[in-house]
Design a protein around this motif. Structure first.
Motif, mmCIF file in Angstrom:
data_model
loop_
_atom_site.group_PDB
_atom_site.id
_atom_site.type_symbol
_atom_site.label_atom_id
_atom_site.label_comp_id
_atom_site.label_asym_id
_atom_site.label_seq_id
_atom_site.Cartn_x
_atom_site.Cartn_y
_atom_site.Cartn_z
ATOM 1 N N ALA A 58 -3.351 30.605 23.800
ATOM 2 C CA ALA A 58 -3.985 31.058 25.035
ATOM 3 C C ALA A 58 -4.245 29.966 26.057
ATOM 4 O O ALA A 58 -4.635 30.287 27.190
ATOM 5 C CB ALA A 58 -5.301 31.756 24.688
ATOM 6 N N PHE A 59 -4.075 28.696 25.713
ATOM 7 C CA PHE A 59 -4.266 27.645 26.711
ATOM 8 C C PHE A 59 -2.976 27.489 27.513
ATOM 9 O O PHE A 59 -2.324 26.442 27.500
ATOM 10 C CB PHE A 59 -4.673 26.330 26.044
ATOM 11 C CG PHE A 59 -6.047 26.376 25.428
ATOM 12 C CD1 PHE A 59 -7.164 26.664 26.195
ATOM 13 C CD2 PHE A 59 -6.216 26.135 24.081
ATOM 14 C CE1 PHE A 59 -8.429 26.720 25.629
ATOM 15 C CE2 PHE A 59 -7.474 26.181 23.506
ATOM 16 C CZ PHE A 59 -8.587 26.476 24.280
ATOM 17 N N ALA A 60 -2.626 28.541 28.208
ATOM 18 C CA ALA A 60 -1.402 28.592 29.002
ATOM 19 C C ALA A 60 -1.539 29.716 30.020
ATOM 20 O O ALA A 60 -2.443 30.555 29.925
ATOM 21 C CB ALA A 60 -0.182 28.832 28.105
ATOM 22 N N ASP A 61 -0.635 29.744 30.976
ATOM 23 C CA ASP A 61 -0.697 30.771 32.015
ATOM 24 C C ASP A 61 -0.478 32.169 31.445
ATOM 25 O O ASP A 61 -1.060 33.142 31.934
ATOM 26 C CB ASP A 61 0.358 30.487 33.096
ATOM 27 C CG ASP A 61 0.056 29.218 33.878
ATOM 28 O OD1 ASP A 61 -1.126 29.007 34.215
ATOM 29 O OD2 ASP A 61 0.986 28.430 34.145
ATOM 30 N N TYR A 62 0.369 32.271 30.411
ATOM 31 C CA TYR A 62 0.702 33.574 29.847
ATOM 32 C C TYR A 62 0.778 33.485 28.326
ATOM 33 O O TYR A 62 1.049 32.428 27.746
ATOM 34 C CB TYR A 62 2.062 34.069 30.361
ATOM 35 C CG TYR A 62 2.072 34.478 31.804
ATOM 36 C CD1 TYR A 62 1.754 35.778 32.192
ATOM 37 C CD2 TYR A 62 2.411 33.559 32.793
ATOM 38 C CE1 TYR A 62 1.772 36.154 33.524
ATOM 39 C CE2 TYR A 62 2.426 33.923 34.134
ATOM 40 C CZ TYR A 62 2.106 35.228 34.485
ATOM 41 O OH TYR A 62 2.109 35.604 35.817
ATOM 42 N N GLY A 114 -1.840 30.868 18.572
ATOM 43 C CA GLY A 114 -2.283 29.493 18.725
ATOM 44 C C GLY A 114 -2.554 28.758 17.437
ATOM 45 O O GLY A 114 -3.109 27.651 17.455
ATOM 46 N N ILE A 115 -2.156 29.351 16.300
ATOM 47 C CA ILE A 115 -2.447 28.739 14.997
ATOM 48 C C ILE A 115 -1.222 28.710 14.092
ATOM 49 O O ILE A 115 -0.925 27.690 13.465
ATOM 50 C CB ILE A 115 -3.609 29.474 14.291
ATOM 51 C CG1 ILE A 115 -4.886 29.415 15.140
ATOM 52 C CG2 ILE A 115 -3.879 28.887 12.902
ATOM 53 C CD1 ILE A 115 -6.041 30.241 14.598
ATOM 54 N N VAL A 116 -0.497 29.822 13.991
ATOM 55 C CA VAL A 116 0.669 29.903 13.103
ATOM 56 C C VAL A 116 1.826 30.588 13.838
ATOM 57 O O VAL A 116 1.785 31.805 14.085
ATOM 58 C CB VAL A 116 0.349 30.690 11.810
ATOM 59 C CG1 VAL A 116 1.583 30.732 10.899
ATOM 60 C CG2 VAL A 116 -0.833 30.089 11.070
#
Length: 318
Positions: A110-114, A103-105
């Motif tokens: 993690a703001f997703a279903d998988y 989620g950064i590089v």
């Protein structure tokens, strides 16, 4: 699948993102819950030119992976590393020259279903640790990293600057060392959380210059940095736990004359963090101020950006 997608500093909810396919030695994790972090908010402001799904504090269930993790709740270390560069060979994998960061590089978050992560990054959540508590594993580990970098003893005076999400966790973990700890902030209700745990609290105008051995800056703003710097004895240690979206100006001469050590500190050890949660040695539940389903993720980020808000959780699946 659904996910909160960041592009050109704009966040949107996408519903047509392909489910990721784990590569060799990776697992596919169905996300249960994720927490909004200050780093996520700094990415919105341009801290780093990231494009993709945000989020790195999570709890999920393994749906594809090794047998011992199948259908188990897990948390995950966010740096996926090569294992071959000089930093990996020297046991400093969080500085891997070829790493991706959840989620950064260059790795969807993690703001997703998988999501997918290397199997070696995953840790089972103890049965007696709720999903709410486990969502704090990553930031709690980051707080514990300070103690991996510096030996902190009972005879040392330690100042934590900032009473927000990170400052709360840093303060609670440092308090376990028995050091002479003081936390300063601007929000009486947040400071009250720490006072209830027997931690000394105060306001920034009460700080006497040159009176602490170690200062930990958790505000992410220049004023907090300056307070932390001025609080230190000569040859003190200034620990920076915050990311800064903008440029930071500082009095370099003061650092030189007082021989101040400035140290960055970020990712930390997951197993000790899970142990603290399992043994109820820290209070994170009181930090939760709001929760939203993923379909209302944009509202979650709007709320998280309000002044004084602590932890906002995004519920992804059950």
């Amino acid at each position: 699948m659904k996910g909160l997608w960041l592009e050109n500093n704009q966040l949107q909810l996408k519903t047509d993102i392909p489910i990721p396919k784990p590569s060799n030695n990776e697992a596919l994790v169905r996300v249960l819950q994720a927490g909004v972090c200050n780093t996520d908010l700094e990415l919105l402001r341009g801290y780093y030119p990231y494009q993709g799904i945000l989020g790195h504090e999570f709890v999920g269930i393994v749906e594809q992976g090794p047998e011992h993790l199948m259908n188990q709740r897990v948390v995950g270390e966010i740096n996926a590393v090569c294992g071959e560069c000089r930093f990996c060979r020297n046991d400093s994998p969080t500085h891997c020259e070829n790493r991706t960061v959840l989620g950064i590089v260059n790795r969807n978050g993690a703001f997703a279903d998988y999501l997918t992560l290397p199997v070696k990054n995953l840790h089972k959540v103890p049965d007696n640790v709720s999903t709410d508590l486990a969502t704090f594993t990553e930031p709690l580990a980051a707080a514990l990293e300070i103690q991996q970098q510096i030996k902190i003893g009972e005879n040392q005076r330690v100042l934590v600057v900032g009473d927000g999400k990170l400052g709360q966790l840093v303060a609670q973990t440092l308090a376990l060392t028995g050091c002479d700890l003081l936390v300063i902030g601007r929000h009486s209700e947040k400071l009250a959380n720490l006072a209830a745990r027997g931690i000394k609290i105060g306001l920034e105008n009460e700080i006497r210059e040159r009176s602490f051995d170690i200062a930990v800056e958790c505000t992410g703003n220049p004023a907090g940095f300056e307070i932390a710097r001025r609080s230190l004895y000569p040859r003190g240690i200034l620990v920076l736990k915050s990311t800064y979206a903008g440029k930071l100006t500082l009095d370099a001469s003061a650092l030189v004359v007082d021989e101040i050590t400035v140290m960055g500190s970020r990712c930390g050890p997951f197993l000790p963090a899970l142990e603290l949660l399992a043994n109820n040695q820290v209070d994170v539940e009181s930090l939760i101020q709001a929760r939203y389903p993923l379909r209302e993720g944009l509202k979650a980020f709007d709320y998280a950006q309000r002044r004084g808000v602590l932890k906002v959780l995004v519920e992804v699946s059950s």
